[in-house]
Design an enzyme around this catalytic site. Structure first.
Site, mmCIF file in Angstrom:
data_model
loop_
_atom_site.group_PDB
_atom_site.id
_atom_site.type_symbol
_atom_site.label_atom_id
_atom_site.label_comp_id
_atom_site.label_asym_id
_atom_site.label_seq_id
_atom_site.Cartn_x
_atom_site.Cartn_y
_atom_site.Cartn_z
ATOM 1 N N ASP A 308 0.810 -1.230 0.000
ATOM 2 C CA ASP A 308 0.000 0.000 0.000
ATOM 3 C C ASP A 308 0.839 1.273 0.000
ATOM 4 O O ASP A 308 0.482 2.249 0.661
ATOM 5 C CB ASP A 308 -0.927 0.034 1.234
ATOM 6 C CG ASP A 308 -1.989 -1.050 1.170
ATOM 7 O OD1 ASP A 308 -2.183 -1.617 0.086
ATOM 8 O OD2 ASP A 308 -2.624 -1.317 2.201
ATOM 9 N N ASP A 528 -8.812 -6.076 9.117
ATOM 10 C CA ASP A 528 -8.290 -5.005 8.263
ATOM 11 C C ASP A 528 -8.464 -3.632 8.903
ATOM 12 O O ASP A 528 -7.841 -2.663 8.466
ATOM 13 C CB ASP A 528 -9.038 -4.988 6.919
ATOM 14 C CG ASP A 528 -8.811 -6.249 6.115
ATOM 15 O OD1 ASP A 528 -7.655 -6.696 6.016
ATOM 16 O OD2 ASP A 528 -9.798 -6.807 5.599
HETATM 17 C C1 BGC Z 1 -2.070 -4.006 10.119
HETATM 18 C C2 BGC Z 1 -0.895 -4.667 10.791
HETATM 19 C C3 BGC Z 1 -1.077 -6.163 10.808
HETATM 20 C C4 BGC Z 1 -1.375 -6.672 9.417
HETATM 21 C C5 BGC Z 1 -1.602 -8.154 9.373
HETATM 22 C C6 BGC Z 1 -2.325 -4.606 8.789
HETATM 23 O O1 BGC Z 1 -3.483 -4.086 8.238
HETATM 24 O O2 BGC Z 1 -1.867 -2.630 10.023
HETATM 25 O O3 BGC Z 1 -0.785 -4.200 12.107
HETATM 26 O O4 BGC Z 1 0.067 -6.791 11.327
HETATM 27 O O5 BGC Z 1 -2.490 -6.008 8.885
HETATM 28 O O6 BGC Z 1 -2.773 -8.531 9.984
#
Ligand code: BGC
Length: 589
Positions: A308, A528
């Site tokens: 991203d 998410d």
């Molecule tokens: C989060 C992270 C997390 C990852 C995997 C991301 O959207 O910001 O903190 O480790 O997802 O779940």
């Protein structure tokens, strides 16, 4: 004869003599007495074994006359098969294996040695081959003189005073021992994710799949307790556990850029937009130190680089209806490009590291005005901060997203492109997009050997709502909506999608050529983003795209968000989502 790939993709020159010697490949160790007879010694070791695979190392030493080309032969006694090799060109016919030299390592002086390795399959018994030959001479450990008329060994080692002693020259030595596809073999199972998966009923059906370890903040390098997504295990702990598991590869997500995730709030990070120096010294450098530790040389360490980030600088900036202030800032201050370049250069200098950069997904950059410019920007970043394209093994698409692997009931025709769902995109699934984008990346300057990986953690779209054939009645939109596998309301929806299922299980070489693996980079069951504002000290914002009642913005065609309710902050465990993902898995569990 079954050919086994052994292309060495990373034609890297030596980082230093120590690295080259330690890594194997052709390394001239010391001069032996010069000789006028062929001779070799071989040490064969099984370094890892699991069901059904194993990793074999073969050390070959020339104790006789110099070779200008070589061919090593041996036979397996128990039906073992070589899947992929490195250090030479492996082929197998029945039980007989031949390893021929690569273009770069045919010359082996007296006293020189070779390190070959391979991944194989076995069943029941896995005994070591009992005899090895090089260029037809059985390796006994000492030189064997050949009778020039009969070609038969005479048995007496001889010396040849005219043979030139070998010289040590690491810079013209072989490339590192990087393999063509780091995903072949056994992937590391993150025990922290496994425990979460097994806390949900039925979770043990999938909990032994490899998922990526997200290093989503500086504290995660040493391990955190009490944070939403990470547990007490830090980078070193995971690497040690991977060695203990006998894993061939481990996956990390490098995810902490300054001004992170500039077009969404749910995964904003701890570093402000200008904190590039902190990113380098407090984040990338300590990760690199662990990954470069000699204890972990047997692992292939895969880094997923900064999801991203770069595509946002094409699609969500000034001049687009989707622009955000933070994406404009990150474009103008250069800290995404420089951060990615720095990470690639620093981590890419480690001989057993493989970097895959995030390349969004078809529903993000599959439109003509995004596609080429994103490829060019990725090439710019790969050359920033002293990096070069050789630090890039490949690209990942669909990270933490929900785009279907393929849409079997829809063809991307000019007419279908006019539907609301496809909306003039050139692509309608990740497999076709990944292949086309790979070609465009090569045009942008990346190696023709790059591989694509696809995050299939949550793009299964099975369950009762999955269509079983095309819908052929109604308006164009009704036909497309009734035919599509991906049940999202809009391709721009990304947060905790209702109705999603686990996708293809992780595996290497799923085909077609150019796709290295299906991977689970987003650990299924980790949120998410929160569906309502939840205060936290992790930098995570509240993004309305995670609120099921939100009616959307320009980035999702002003559609409903399609998010599940009751979600915790991003990265935190969301058991209800995990249950639904299992229920709607495709292929089904
Ligand atoms: C989060 C992270 C997390 C990852 C995997 C991301 O959207 O910001 O903190 O480790 O997802 O779940």
């Amino acid at each position: 004869m079954r050919l086994v790939s052994s292309r060495t993709r990373k034609q890297r020159l030596a980082i230093g003599a120590v690295a080259v010697l330690g890594l194997g490949g052709l390394s001239v160790i010391q001069a032996l007495p010069a000789s006028a007879a062929a001779g070799c010694s071989v040490t064969y070791r099984v370094t890892n074994q699991w069901t059904p695979g194993f990793q074999g190392d073969i050390a070959v030493r020339n104790v006789g006359d110099a070779w200008t080309s070589w061919s090593l032969t041996f036979s397996f006694a128990n039906g073992q098969t070589v899947q992929q090799g490195w250090g030479g060109r492996f082929s197998q016919s029945g039980s007989n294996v031949t390893v021929a030299n690569e273009g770069w390592n045919g010359n082996v002086a007296n006293g020189g040695s070779l390190s070959l390795g391979f991944i194989g399959n076995w069943n029941g018994t896995n005994s070591a081959p009992t005899s090895f030959s090089v260029n037809g001479t059985v390796c006994t450990g000492s030189p064997v003189t050949t009778n020039p008329t009969t070609g038969n060994p005479t048995g007496n080692p001889t010396t040849n005073p005219t043979t030139t002693p070998p010289t040590t020259n690491p810079t013209t030595g072989p490339p590192g021992t990087r393999v063509d596809n780091p995903y072949v073999g056994r992937g590391y199972v993150n025990p922290e994710w496994k425990a979460k998966a097994e806390s949900v009923s039925g979770g043990s059906r999938v909990s032994n799949n490899p998922t990526a370890v997200w290093i989503d903040r500086i504290a995660a390098i040493e391990g955190t307790s009490g944070s939403s997504s990470n547990g007490p295990m830090g980078v070193e702990d995971h690497l040690l556990a991977a060695v203990q598991q006998g894993a061939n590869y481990i996956q990390f997500v490098i995810y902490n850029l300054p001004g992170r995730d500039c077009a969404a709030l749910a995964s904003n990070g701890e570093l402000g937009p200008t904190e590039i120096d902190r990113y380098k010294t407090a984040y990338i450098d300590p990760i690199a130190a662990y990954q470069n530790d000699a204890r972990f040389r047997s692992l292939r360490i895969i880094n997923i680089i900064e999801i991203d980030s770069l595509p946002n600088l094409i699609t969500n900036v000034s001049g687009r209806p989707t622009e955000t202030a933070m994406c404009n800032t990150m474009k103008s201050n250069g800290n995404y490009v420089n951060g990615v370049g720095y990470a690639l250069a620093k981590l890419g200098a480690i001989p057993n590291v493989y970097n895959y950069i995030d390349a969004a997904h078809h529903g993000w950059i599959g439109w003509d005005d995004n596609f080429g410019p994103t490829a060019e920007l990725l090439a710019t970043a790969a050359r920033a901060q002293g990096s070069n394209i050789a630090n890039v093994t490949g690209f990942i698409v669909n990270t933490a997203n929900y785009s279907a692997l393929s849409e079997p009931y829809i063809t991307v025709t000019e007419q279908n492109r006019q539907s609301k769902w496809i909306d003039w995109n050139r692509y309608n699934d990740e497999l076709s997009f990944a292949q086309a984008f790979r070609t465009r990346l090569v045009q942008a300057g990346f190696s023709s050997n790059i591989g694509m990986i696809i995050d299939t953690s949550r793009n299964g779209w099975g369950g009762s709502a999955r269509p079983t054939g095309p819908r052929t009645t109604g308006t164009l939109d009704e036909q497309i909506n009734g035919s599509k596998i991906d049940r999202r309301i809009h391709k721009g929806n990304w947060c905790n999608q209702s109705g999603a299922g686990l996708g293809e299980r992780p595996r290497a070489n799923p085909g077609p050529a150019g796709i290295d693996a299906y991977v689970w980079v987003k650990p299924p069951g980790e949120s998410d983003g929160s569906s309502t504002l939840i205060p936290n000290n992790e930098g995570k914002g509240f993004d309305q795209m995670c609120d099921p009642n939100y009616a959307g913005n320009a980035r999702n065609g002003n559609s409903m968000s399609g998010a599940l309710s009751g979600a915790p902050i991003s990265g935190a465990w969301f058991a209800a989502q995990f249950s639904q993902l299992m229920q709607n898995a495709y292929p089904p569990l």
